[in-house]
Design a protein around this motif. Sequence first.
Motif, short mmCIF file in Angstrom:
data_model
loop_
_atom_site.label_atom_id
_atom_site.label_comp_id
_atom_site.label_asym_id
_atom_site.label_seq_id
_atom_site.Cartn_x
_atom_site.Cartn_y
_atom_site.Cartn_z
N ALA A 91 -25.29 -74.44 97.70
CA ALA A 91 -25.00 -73.01 97.75
C ALA A 91 -25.76 -72.20 96.70
CB ALA A 91 -23.49 -72.78 97.59
N GLU A 92 -26.29 -72.87 95.70
CA GLU A 92 -27.11 -72.18 94.70
C GLU A 92 -28.55 -71.99 95.18
OE1 GLU A 92 -26.17 -73.50 90.40
OE2 GLU A 92 -25.56 -75.19 91.67
N GLY A 93 -28.90 -72.67 96.27
CA GLY A 93 -30.26 -72.56 96.80
C GLY A 93 -31.16 -73.71 96.43
N TYR A 94 -30.61 -74.74 95.78
CA TYR A 94 -31.42 -75.89 95.40
C TYR A 94 -31.56 -76.88 96.55
CZ TYR A 94 -31.08 -74.38 90.53
OH TYR A 94 -31.16 -73.65 89.37
N VAL A 95 -32.78 -77.36 96.77
CA VAL A 95 -33.01 -78.44 97.71
C VAL A 95 -32.77 -79.74 96.94
CG1 VAL A 95 -34.68 -79.56 99.24
CG2 VAL A 95 -34.75 -77.08 98.92
N THR A 127 -22.98 -68.51 96.49
CA THR A 127 -23.11 -68.33 97.93
C THR A 127 -24.58 -68.10 98.26
OG1 THR A 127 -20.88 -67.43 98.26
CG2 THR A 127 -22.55 -66.84 99.88
N LEU A 128 -25.06 -68.79 99.26
CA LEU A 128 -26.46 -68.64 99.67
C LEU A 128 -26.68 -67.29 100.33
CD1 LEU A 128 -27.61 -72.01 101.32
CD2 LEU A 128 -28.84 -70.74 99.56
N ILE A 145 -26.36 -78.15 104.85
CA ILE A 145 -26.51 -76.88 104.15
C ILE A 145 -25.14 -76.35 103.76
CG2 ILE A 145 -27.31 -74.49 104.31
CD1 ILE A 145 -29.50 -75.36 106.16
N ASP A 146 -24.97 -76.15 102.45
CA ASP A 146 -23.75 -75.55 101.91
C ASP A 146 -23.97 -74.04 101.84
OD1 ASP A 146 -23.09 -78.18 101.53
OD2 ASP A 146 -23.04 -78.09 99.35
#
Length: 358
Positions: A273-277, A60-61, A35-36
């Motif tokens: 960090a953008e929220g993409y899996v 940033t997440l 997880i970034d």
Amino acid sequence: MKLGIFDKYKTTLGQVSHVKRTLSKNKPTAINFEIDLTNGCNHRCSFCQWGSYLESNRATLKSQIVVKALPELIHFGTKAITWTGGGEPTVHKDFFKILEKSYRLGLDNGLLTNGSLLKEKYDSQLLKQLVFLRISMAGGNRKAYMKVQGRDDFDLVINNLKRIGELKKKKKSKTTLGVAFLANKENADSLDDFIETLINANCDYLQVRRDNYISEKEKKWWHENIGKKCEKLAKYTRKKGMDILTEGYVSFQKYIKYPKKCFAHNFVMAINAEGYVTFCKNTKDNPKFYIGDLNKQSFSQIWKNSKINKNLEKNIKPSNCATYCKNMQINKAIEDLINKKVNLDDYKNIKLEHKNFP
């Protein structure tokens, strides 16, 4: 040099129940998620593989997205989280709160960091809640370090490392404490003194690695000047309680026809960090491998319904991936098992230090 904890072949097969689920119809999600938390970073390392991506994307997440996703990951088979980058994970304002949450949920946590922001007040938490802590230092003295990492933080990081190492020894903590050293012509002469510094800091290992995007001529130089040197030094460091380890990268040309299928995403995936899996941890900057967006859907919805994920599972082959693959050992282990070249029973009692794939 040996692979040690970077032996993904052994780590894969040593997680017997997860391997069995991977080969069943009801496939689990990755046992380890990287997880970034942020693309923000306080260093400017010349070797950073995500450098240009980070410069153009400072995402940033949101903390609530991570906290919501963690129990869902566990539900579908995840047992370990590696907090990494992207950027520098400890830059995230809620890093230590999120780590606490992850630990309370029962996940194995590992941290990859440049070590410059590790404050003393968090030392006990790190040694209690991390199964491993690895600090990246591309220089064994101030001059070499600053030239490669772009910041004059060498003394700061060494002091942090020594302080944590002393507490680790005092508390008899089982947290694996290591340093990753990207060796090149600019910092090679700093390696000998650096080893003594790390031994005195109670480090468990030094991972010496090379930049994988170098010419064959440079590879030969690295082998003759770094590889052989480390093999000799390893005999000395083991007597002092510290291993010198190598990396787990494999050039896919060696396996152009084998393995034939990619199983790696059932063992390690990523959330950027953008929220993409992302289907593959090596493609965190490539939208073609994004299987869903946690800003728009829950992880459960993504995992159950992603058509992109199903399509990638069907079509991705190791032979059409990038030149270097961190996960090739995983794929080879599973395919060797399928082809009965290895027996899973032989790995039932293997002692694994952690479930992560660092």
